[in-house]
Write a protein that holds these residues in place. Sequence first.
Motif, PDB file in Angstrom:
ATOM      1  N   VAL A 110       0.862  -1.190   0.000  1.00 62.22           N
ATOM      2  CA  VAL A 110       0.000   0.000   0.000  1.00 62.22           C
ATOM      3  C   VAL A 110       0.893   1.233   0.000  1.00 62.22           C
ATOM      4  O   VAL A 110       1.757   1.381   0.853  1.00 62.22           O
ATOM      5  N   TYR A 111       0.707   2.109  -0.988  1.00 64.13           N
ATOM      6  CA  TYR A 111       1.516   3.320  -1.022  1.00 64.13           C
ATOM      7  C   TYR A 111       0.689   4.584  -0.848  1.00 64.13           C
ATOM      8  O   TYR A 111       1.241   5.650  -0.600  1.00 64.13           O
ATOM      9  N   ARG A 112      -0.640   4.463  -0.931  1.00 68.03           N
ATOM     10  CA  ARG A 112      -1.463   5.655  -0.734  1.00 68.03           C
ATOM     11  C   ARG A 112      -2.918   5.253  -0.561  1.00 68.03           C
ATOM     12  O   ARG A 112      -3.370   4.275  -1.141  1.00 68.03           O
ATOM     13  N   GLU A 113      -3.616   6.017   0.230  1.00 66.32           N
ATOM     14  CA  GLU A 113      -5.056   5.851   0.355  1.00 66.32           C
ATOM     15  C   GLU A 113      -5.711   7.164  -0.065  1.00 66.32           C
ATOM     16  O   GLU A 113      -5.380   8.220   0.461  1.00 66.32           O
ATOM     17  N   VAL A 114      -6.611   7.077  -1.059  1.00 64.24           N
ATOM     18  CA  VAL A 114      -7.290   8.252  -1.589  1.00 64.24           C
ATOM     19  C   VAL A 114      -8.788   7.998  -1.461  1.00 64.24           C
ATOM     20  O   VAL A 114      -9.304   7.065  -2.062  1.00 64.24           O
ATOM     21  N   GLU A 115      -9.442   8.844  -0.675  1.00 68.23           N
ATOM     22  CA  GLU A 115     -10.869   8.684  -0.411  1.00 68.23           C
ATOM     23  C   GLU A 115     -11.141   7.248   0.007  1.00 68.23           C
ATOM     24  O   GLU A 115     -10.649   6.805   1.015  1.00 68.23           O
ATOM     25  N   ASN A 116     -11.894   6.494  -0.778  1.00 64.89           N
ATOM     26  CA  ASN A 116     -12.217   5.109  -0.407  1.00 64.89           C
ATOM     27  C   ASN A 116     -11.361   4.081  -1.133  1.00 64.89           C
ATOM     28  O   ASN A 116     -11.683   2.907  -1.135  1.00 64.89           O
ATOM     29  N   TYR A 117     -10.260   4.526  -1.767  1.00 67.66           N
ATOM     30  CA  TYR A 117      -9.420   3.630  -2.548  1.00 67.66           C
ATOM     31  C   TYR A 117      -8.060   3.457  -1.894  1.00 67.66           C
ATOM     32  O   TYR A 117      -7.459   4.419  -1.440  1.00 67.66           O
ATOM     33  N   THR A 118      -7.599   2.234  -1.869  1.00 66.92           N
ATOM     34  CA  THR A 118      -6.250   1.941  -1.418  1.00 66.92           C
ATOM     35  C   THR A 118      -5.427   1.593  -2.649  1.00 66.92           C
ATOM     36  O   THR A 118      -5.798   0.711  -3.422  1.00 66.92           O
ATOM     37  N   LEU A 119      -4.329   2.303  -2.863  1.00 64.49           N
ATOM     38  CA  LEU A 119      -3.481   2.087  -4.030  1.00 64.49           C
ATOM     39  C   LEU A 119      -2.310   1.182  -3.646  1.00 64.49           C
ATOM     40  O   LEU A 119      -1.680   1.376  -2.611  1.00 64.49           O
ATOM     41  N   HIS A 120      -2.031   0.206  -4.493  1.00 66.78           N
ATOM     42  CA  HIS A 120      -0.986  -0.791  -4.234  1.00 66.78           C
ATOM     43  C   HIS A 120       0.062  -0.757  -5.330  1.00 66.78           C
ATOM     44  O   HIS A 120      -0.199  -0.310  -6.439  1.00 66.78           O
ATOM     45  N   LEU A 121       1.229  -1.284  -5.026  1.00 70.12           N
ATOM     46  CA  LEU A 121       2.266  -1.490  -6.024  1.00 70.12           C
ATOM     47  C   LEU A 121       2.986  -2.790  -5.736  1.00 70.12           C
ATOM     48  O   LEU A 121       2.871  -3.349  -4.655  1.00 70.12           O
ATOM     49  N   HIS A 122       3.686  -3.281  -6.741  1.00 71.08           N
ATOM     50  CA  HIS A 122       4.546  -4.461  -6.593  1.00 71.08           C
ATOM     51  C   HIS A 122       5.981  -3.982  -6.693  1.00 71.08           C
ATOM     52  O   HIS A 122       6.312  -3.159  -7.544  1.00 71.08           O
ATOM     53  N   ILE A 123       6.828  -4.495  -5.847  1.00 72.67           N
ATOM     54  CA  ILE A 123       8.249  -4.152  -5.868  1.00 72.67           C
ATOM     55  C   ILE A 123       9.017  -5.410  -6.263  1.00 72.67           C
ATOM     56  O   ILE A 123       8.836  -6.463  -5.662  1.00 72.67           O
ATOM     57  N   ILE A 124       9.842  -5.284  -7.296  1.00 68.27           N
ATOM     58  CA  ILE A 124      10.671  -6.407  -7.740  1.00 68.27           C
ATOM     59  C   ILE A 124      12.122  -6.011  -7.507  1.00 68.27           C
ATOM     60  O   ILE A 124      12.603  -5.025  -8.061  1.00 68.27           O
ATOM     61  N   LEU A 125      12.802  -6.764  -6.670  1.00 65.90           N
ATOM     62  CA  LEU A 125      14.179  -6.467  -6.291  1.00 65.90           C
ATOM     63  C   LEU A 125      15.114  -7.547  -6.802  1.00 65.90           C
ATOM     64  O   LEU A 125      14.806  -8.733  -6.698  1.00 65.90           O
ATOM     65  N   PRO A 126      16.272  -7.166  -7.349  1.00 63.81           N
ATOM     66  CA  PRO A 126      17.250  -8.190  -7.743  1.00 63.81           C
ATOM     67  C   PRO A 126      17.859  -8.832  -6.504  1.00 63.81           C
ATOM     68  O   PRO A 126      18.007  -8.194  -5.468  1.00 63.81           O
TER      69      PRO A 126
END
Length: 73
Positions: free
Chosen positions: A37-53
């Motif tokens: 989770v990188y941000r919550e906007v109003e009723n939405y939770t925004l997600h991302l995937h992190i790919i690390l070597p």
Amino acid sequence: MKYTEDIFPRSTIQRNGMKTLQAHIDENSCMTICDVVYREVENYTLHLHIILPTQDKDKTRKFPTIVFVQGSA
């Protein structure tokens, strides 16, 4: 989650100055952290995937930073 070309298809888009780097990827070459989770906007939770070597034991290899922003709305 294991990504396949059906889920995450290969892009055929080319831009001026773009370089394609060949990589030797196997199951142990990277680690994926999903649904961060990188941000919550109003009723939405925004997600991302992190790919690390995966680092060498002596940590001498350096890797470029690649940021991919999907253009969907």
